[in-house]
Each structure stands twice: as structure tokens, then as C-alpha cells.
Design an enzyme around this catalytic site. Sequence first.
Site, PDB file in Angstrom:
ATOM      1  N   ARG A  48       2.483  -5.293  -2.539  1.00 43.48           N
ATOM      2  CA  ARG A  48       1.755  -6.567  -2.461  1.00 43.48           C
ATOM      3  C   ARG A  48       0.958  -6.564  -3.721  1.00 43.48           C
ATOM      4  O   ARG A  48      -0.167  -5.908  -3.816  1.00 43.48           O
ATOM      5  CB  ARG A  48       0.957  -6.763  -1.265  1.00 43.48           C
ATOM      6  N   GLU A  87      -5.490  -6.988  -7.417  1.00 43.30           N
ATOM      7  CA  GLU A  87      -4.848  -5.602  -7.450  1.00 43.30           C
ATOM      8  C   GLU A  87      -3.414  -5.636  -7.037  1.00 43.30           C
ATOM      9  O   GLU A  87      -2.996  -6.691  -6.653  1.00 43.30           O
ATOM     10  CB  GLU A  87      -5.618  -4.733  -6.433  1.00 43.30           C
ATOM     11  N   ASN A 134      -1.065  -3.291  -4.707  1.00 38.58           N
ATOM     12  CA  ASN A 134      -0.882  -2.243  -3.697  1.00 38.58           C
ATOM     13  C   ASN A 134       0.512  -1.351  -3.650  1.00 38.58           C
ATOM     14  O   ASN A 134       1.418  -2.387  -3.527  1.00 38.58           O
ATOM     15  CB  ASN A 134      -1.303  -2.949  -2.412  1.00 38.58           C
ATOM     16  N   SER A 140       0.160  -4.309   4.321  1.00 38.80           N
ATOM     17  CA  SER A 140       0.011  -4.948   5.665  1.00 38.80           C
ATOM     18  C   SER A 140       0.079  -6.600   5.744  1.00 38.80           C
ATOM     19  O   SER A 140      -0.043  -7.137   4.654  1.00 38.80           O
ATOM     20  CB  SER A 140      -1.056  -4.529   6.425  1.00 38.80           C
ATOM     21  N   LYS A 196      -6.537   1.773  -8.938  1.00 37.61           N
ATOM     22  CA  LYS A 196      -7.040   0.824  -9.891  1.00 37.61           C
ATOM     23  C   LYS A 196      -7.397   1.295 -11.305  1.00 37.61           C
ATOM     24  O   LYS A 196      -7.253   0.324 -12.126  1.00 37.61           O
ATOM     25  CB  LYS A 196      -8.512   0.411  -9.140  1.00 37.61           C
ATOM     26  N   LYS A 225     -15.038  -0.802  -9.091  1.00 38.96           N
ATOM     27  CA  LYS A 225     -14.080  -0.243  -7.758  1.00 38.96           C
ATOM     28  C   LYS A 225     -13.674   1.104  -8.186  1.00 38.96           C
ATOM     29  O   LYS A 225     -13.664   1.691  -9.222  1.00 38.96           O
ATOM     30  CB  LYS A 225     -12.838  -1.051  -8.128  1.00 38.96           C
ATOM     31  N   GLU A 235      -8.247   2.596  -1.285  1.00 38.02           N
ATOM     32  CA  GLU A 235      -7.871   1.267  -0.794  1.00 38.02           C
ATOM     33  C   GLU A 235      -8.610   1.171   0.520  1.00 38.02           C
ATOM     34  O   GLU A 235      -9.349   1.829   1.258  1.00 38.02           O
ATOM     35  CB  GLU A 235      -6.427   1.353  -0.448  1.00 38.02           C
ATOM     36  N   GLY A 236      -8.043  -0.427   1.143  1.00 36.38           N
ATOM     37  CA  GLY A 236      -8.585  -0.825   2.482  1.00 36.38           C
ATOM     38  C   GLY A 236      -9.748  -1.515   2.601  1.00 36.38           C
ATOM     39  O   GLY A 236     -10.363  -1.722   3.833  1.00 36.38           O
ATOM     40  N   ARG A 278      -4.973 -14.724   2.459  1.00 41.31           N
ATOM     41  CA  ARG A 278      -5.965 -14.213   3.701  1.00 41.31           C
ATOM     42  C   ARG A 278      -7.285 -15.338   2.970  1.00 41.31           C
ATOM     43  O   ARG A 278      -7.512 -15.392   1.782  1.00 41.31           O
ATOM     44  CB  ARG A 278      -6.447 -12.895   3.297  1.00 41.31           C
TER      45      ARG A 278
HETATM   46  P1  ADP Z   1      -8.997  -2.957  -1.720  1.00 41.90           P
HETATM   47  O1  ADP Z   1      -7.918  -2.153  -2.255  1.00 41.90           O
HETATM   48  O2  ADP Z   1      -9.906  -2.226  -0.983  1.00 41.90           O
HETATM   49  O3  ADP Z   1      -8.141  -4.034  -0.998  1.00 41.90           O
HETATM   50  P2  ADP Z   1      -9.670  -5.072  -3.800  1.00 41.90           P
HETATM   51  O4  ADP Z   1      -9.242  -4.609  -5.222  1.00 41.90           O
HETATM   52  O5  ADP Z   1      -8.478  -5.956  -3.308  1.00 41.90           O
HETATM   53  O6  ADP Z   1      -9.740  -3.615  -3.079  1.00 41.90           O
HETATM   54  O7  ADP Z   1     -10.936  -5.673  -3.566  1.00 41.90           O
HETATM   55  C1  ADP Z   1     -11.441  -6.038  -2.261  1.00 41.90           C
HETATM   56  C2  ADP Z   1     -11.785  -7.588  -2.478  1.00 41.90           C
HETATM   57  O8  ADP Z   1     -12.843  -7.820  -3.316  1.00 41.90           O
HETATM   58  C3  ADP Z   1     -10.634  -8.440  -2.792  1.00 41.90           C
HETATM   59  O9  ADP Z   1      -9.847  -8.807  -1.823  1.00 41.90           O
HETATM   60  C4  ADP Z   1     -11.451  -9.631  -3.420  1.00 41.90           C
HETATM   61  O10 ADP Z   1     -11.958 -10.593  -2.350  1.00 41.90           O
HETATM   62  C5  ADP Z   1     -12.605  -9.074  -3.859  1.00 41.90           C
HETATM   63  N1  ADP Z   1     -12.260  -8.693  -5.390  1.00 41.90           N
HETATM   64  C6  ADP Z   1     -11.772  -7.749  -5.704  1.00 41.90           C
HETATM   65  N2  ADP Z   1     -11.702  -7.813  -7.094  1.00 41.90           N
HETATM   66  C7  ADP Z   1     -12.352  -9.164  -7.496  1.00 41.90           C
HETATM   67  C8  ADP Z   1     -12.600  -9.899  -8.874  1.00 41.90           C
HETATM   68  N3  ADP Z   1     -12.175  -9.289  -9.855  1.00 41.90           N
HETATM   69  N4  ADP Z   1     -13.073 -11.121  -8.862  1.00 41.90           N
HETATM   70  C9  ADP Z   1     -13.316 -11.647  -7.657  1.00 41.90           C
HETATM   71  N5  ADP Z   1     -13.208 -11.075  -6.317  1.00 41.90           N
HETATM   72  C10 ADP Z   1     -12.769  -9.670  -6.313  1.00 41.90           C
HETATM   73 MG    MG Z   2      -5.722  -2.393  -2.135  1.00 41.23          MG
HETATM   74 MG    MG Z   3      -7.181  -5.634  -1.599  1.00 42.91          MG
END
Ligand code: ADP
Ligand code: MG
Ligand code: MG
Length: 555
Positions: free
Chosen positions: A139, A158, A160, A165, A345, A432, A436-437, A531
Site C-alpha cells: 500500500r 510511505e 508499506n 491493512s 523508511k 521517522k 511501522e504501525g 483514512r
Molecule cells: P507508519 O509506518 O507508522 O504508518 P507513516 O510514515 O505513515 O508511518 O507516518 C504516520 C503518519 O504521520 C501518516 O499517516 C501521516 O498522517 C503522518 N505523516 C507522515 N509523514 C508525513 C509528512 N511528510 N507530512 C505530513 N504528515 C506526515
Molecule cells: Mg507504514
Molecule cells: Mg503509515
Amino acid sequence: MSSSSIPFNFAEWPPSLSPEQQTTLIQKATTRALATGLLYLPPGYPLESPPPQAAIHAPLSLFPAPFSRESFEFAQEIQSLYNVLYSHIAMDTEFLDEIMGAEKGVGRVDDFIGELWKGWKVLRDSNSVPQPLHLGLFRSDYLYHLPPEGEAFLKQVEFNTISVSFGCLSQRIAELHRQAPTLPLHLMLSTSYFNSSPHLKLENLPKNDTIAGLAKGIAAGHAAYVSNGGSPSSKILFVVQAGERNVFDQRWLEYELLEKHSIHSIRQTFEELITSSSVDTSSSSLKITPTDSPNESIEISVVYYRAGYMPHEYPSQEYYSTRFKLESSRAIKCPTIPLQLAGGKKIQEVLGRKGLVERFLPGVPQSQVDRLRKTFMDMWGLDEDSRGAVGDVTSTSTTDSASPSPSAPPPTSSESFGTQRARAEHATLVLKPQREGGGNNVYKSDIPAFLDGLPAHEREAWIAMRLIEVPQGLGGWLIRAGSLDYGGSSDKSRAERAVKAEVVSELGIFGWALFGAGKVQGEEEVGWLVRTKGKDSNEGGVATGFSVLDSVLLV
Ligand code: ADP
Ligand code: MG
Ligand code: MG
């Protein structure tokens, strides 16, 4: 951009309803959610329990989320390229060793990544990887970037590669928002929403057949296993977490595999697998002896992980050993350890460097590569001495803000350039780790203090990413189940069922790929997810209660 002659006004979203209309609409939505399996197990659902007796509807958005049609279609179009890109990364052992490994890469400072990599390395070195194929259910997540200056565009949050899910529940919420997918067009969908918006038309609410698409990916893995001599009666192993509440999202996939593909599945936790699983020494087949059928030995065609992506899921070495045992079998893994590592990441950050995408997409026209690159946000490693100074694979970045910021202080011996830059530009950044999660990131004003406490050697495990500047002023109605929980206790903080808030919506595009030995055997883009979260919440995980399931309204 709008297909409609009526221009879309973001400030007027969501449409206004009278209190009575709102009550009716919430009742329709939650009833349909309950009727169609858009569900979670309730909070407090006992772990040591009899079969479930009740469920609650998943948190949901009352109206679909407006999203640029052009961007939505773009994200769907480039998913195949992303499927192929990550397939090639997972097949490049040398690259993964360098970036994620425990000798040269992130695995040196991140114990979890290090353990996974080391286990994989042992298997490679002892010739114990009998299955050349990998299966990915992916995803790719995006936010719409609307900077005050510069071009508005879709940017990737990101990519995945493990345990993605909400594929199944996102189909159910899309069906819910369409309300009556088979209605003749002249029966305006808008009527179902009290004619509150002329934009609520079927043509603006795309279909979402994610369940069939993801099951097709798993079935392709199963077919490849069987055609290479595996038993036709082999089953899919769902590796699941104990106490999982998001089980219906997994079950719909299981039902689809059985009903459309005649493939059976079994579910096991890591803890169960410690004793229930074995690998046949001569054939390398993975066999499971389930507790409810101790005389049986079930051959597994595909190991499908809906677990195993967080360190606490491996509380002792036994759990890692179990993961490596499964990895050493000839069952097809979704994902393999290298494919899980490819989703780090750090990999996403490194891909931003010049020439890297091209390396993994040989033969793909530059114009296509450039399209994919347009979704990249500026990222860098906290350990970087200067831009692109980590590893052999790097050279200079092609992203706009690659050059050192004028506000960044000059490098000192005690702090790397990447860290100093993150300090100086913290107001527009998220940091970051390789996790994950949800719930692991550090945002904006929290960054300087966090950097003060971060041991220098751990910087390598963190990346800095420019914050995507999401559209402002967009509203939504977020609906969650009330305080009724399985044990009958009430949680006052969940008492407010319907909340109107300023929101941000994250789009996810699903894809699968079956690949190995240098070749991608099959891949597809298979559906999408939205979401939506309240603007004040930094993280986006539905399961952790910060956001709701949603669908797109194309404008
Ligand atoms: P995870 O693998 O834990 O889901 P993410 O990289 O998806 O990690 O980060 C979690 C959340 O943080 C994302 O769903 C988003 O809402 C927010 N986020 C992550 N990166 C960015 C970014 N560059 N700009 C704005 N919001 C972000
Ligand atoms: Mg993720
Ligand atoms: Mg995410």
C-alpha cells in the site's frame, strides 16, 4: 478539474444537514456498516475468550472525502511502477545489505532491523532459502500537497510492504458511501444524502474492488507454489496478532480465497507457531499441526503476515527463530524478510538520491521514472555528513530543497550535518525511525529536544522528512462507536459518537506483486483506501483510534 459543471467549494464541505437529517444519516451509515461487516471486535474483547458474540462498527466518515480526480487517477496509474520498483529493491541483496544490514547499514544501530537482517543472512549463507519467489501485498500512502507557493501535487507518505491493512474494510466504506451501487443513474445518489450536495453522484464515487484484488494476489502465490510441485490442498497461513481487533478486515480476505479460489486458510499467532510449525528436512515444505486437529499436518503454500512488523512481537529469541524457520521453508512468504526490509523508511529516503530509482527500474522510460519521482518529498538521514554522503549508492539529490539551507548552522564535529539541518528546519519536518504501525514519529517543535536526547550512533536509524502541506479548512463528520464495550464498561472519552472537525485525508493505493530470480512474474494495482483524521492529530492509524475510514469523492 471537476467533471461537474458546478465548481466544488471546499469551504462548504461537508454539506450541512438539519439535526434530524444528521441523525438519520448516521443511523443509515452505522446500520449498513454493521450489516456489511465494516466492523471491529469491541475494545476490551477478552483475549482468553469464547468465540466473539458482538462487534462494533469501524470508525467511519459520514460523507466521502473530496479528492482531486486527476491526483487519484495518477496514484492508481503509477502503482504498477511502484510494485515493480519495490520488487527489484527486494531482489537486490547487495543494496539491502548496505542500507539495512547489521554490518554496514541501519541494522547496526536498530536492533529489530538488525535481528531480521542477521537471521536472513544466516539463511542465505547456509543455502537455506529454497523458495526464490516473494509475494508482496503493498500500500502506497499519499497526502495532497498544497504549498502556498509552488505546484500542488500528490506526495508519498510511505510505501508499506508488510501487513497492509484496511483493504477489505475500505471496499465496504466505499460501498457504504455509494449507498446503492446498482441504482439506475436517474435515481440521484444525492437523494440519499437529502440532496445536500450536487457532487454526490455515482460518477464521482469510484468503485473499489480491493477484496477481490488482494485475494487474487495471494491466489497467484498459491498457484505458483502448487505449479512448482506443492500440494494442491495446501493452505494459506495467516500469521496474526493475539488480541487483534481488526479481524474482519482479515476475514473478508479469507472468505474470498475460499469462495472464489477454493483455497483454505488457517490462522496462527507467532506464539502458536513456535510449537505448531515445522519444516520438512527433505522437501522444505512448511507444515502446521493445529491445536484443534493434533493428528493433522497441513502444508502451507503462502505465509501471509498480518503480524511481525513491531519489535514487541518478538519478546524472545524463540519468536525470531520461528520467523526464520518460516523463512527457511519453500512456502511463499508475503512478505519475505528482504521485502519487509525494502519497506523501511531509510530505503524511501535513499531512493530520493540521484539515479537510484532508475537503477531499480531498468528499461522504464525516463518520463515514467520522472512521474514517479514527482511523488517524493524531500528526505535525508540524520547521520548524513553532507548531502548524499552515506554509502556507495549515493550521489547528489535531485529534489528541489537538496542544497543546504541557508539557515542551517555550519557543521561541527559533534553533530552531523543531517542532524543540524533537522534542528534548524524542525518547524517543517517530521522525523521517522524504521518502524511501522503508527505512533513512532517526532513532529516539528518536539524535534530539537528529541535530538538533544538521541545518542549520536542512533542517528543512522532516523530520517528527516519535509512535512506535506495539506489543504486547510476542509471539514468532515467523524463517527465512531460509542462507549458500549464487550465487558460492559464505559469509556467516557469515547462517548462523543459524531464529531465535526477540520480534517486531513490520506489516500492509500493497494497493489500486489509476485517476483523472484530477477523477474516480476505478475503485479497489479488493486484498489484504494482513504483514512481521514482530525487536523490536530499528527498520526494516521485507524486502529489506534486517531482516524476514521473514508472513501473518495472525486472533484
Ligand atoms: P507508519 O509506518 O507508522 O504508518 P507513516 O510514515 O505513515 O508511518 O507516518 C504516520 C503518519 O504521520 C501518516 O499517516 C501521516 O498522517 C503522518 N505523516 C507522515 N509523514 C508525513 C509528512 N511528510 N507530512 C505530513 N504528515 C506526515
Ligand atoms: Mg507504514
Ligand atoms: Mg503509515
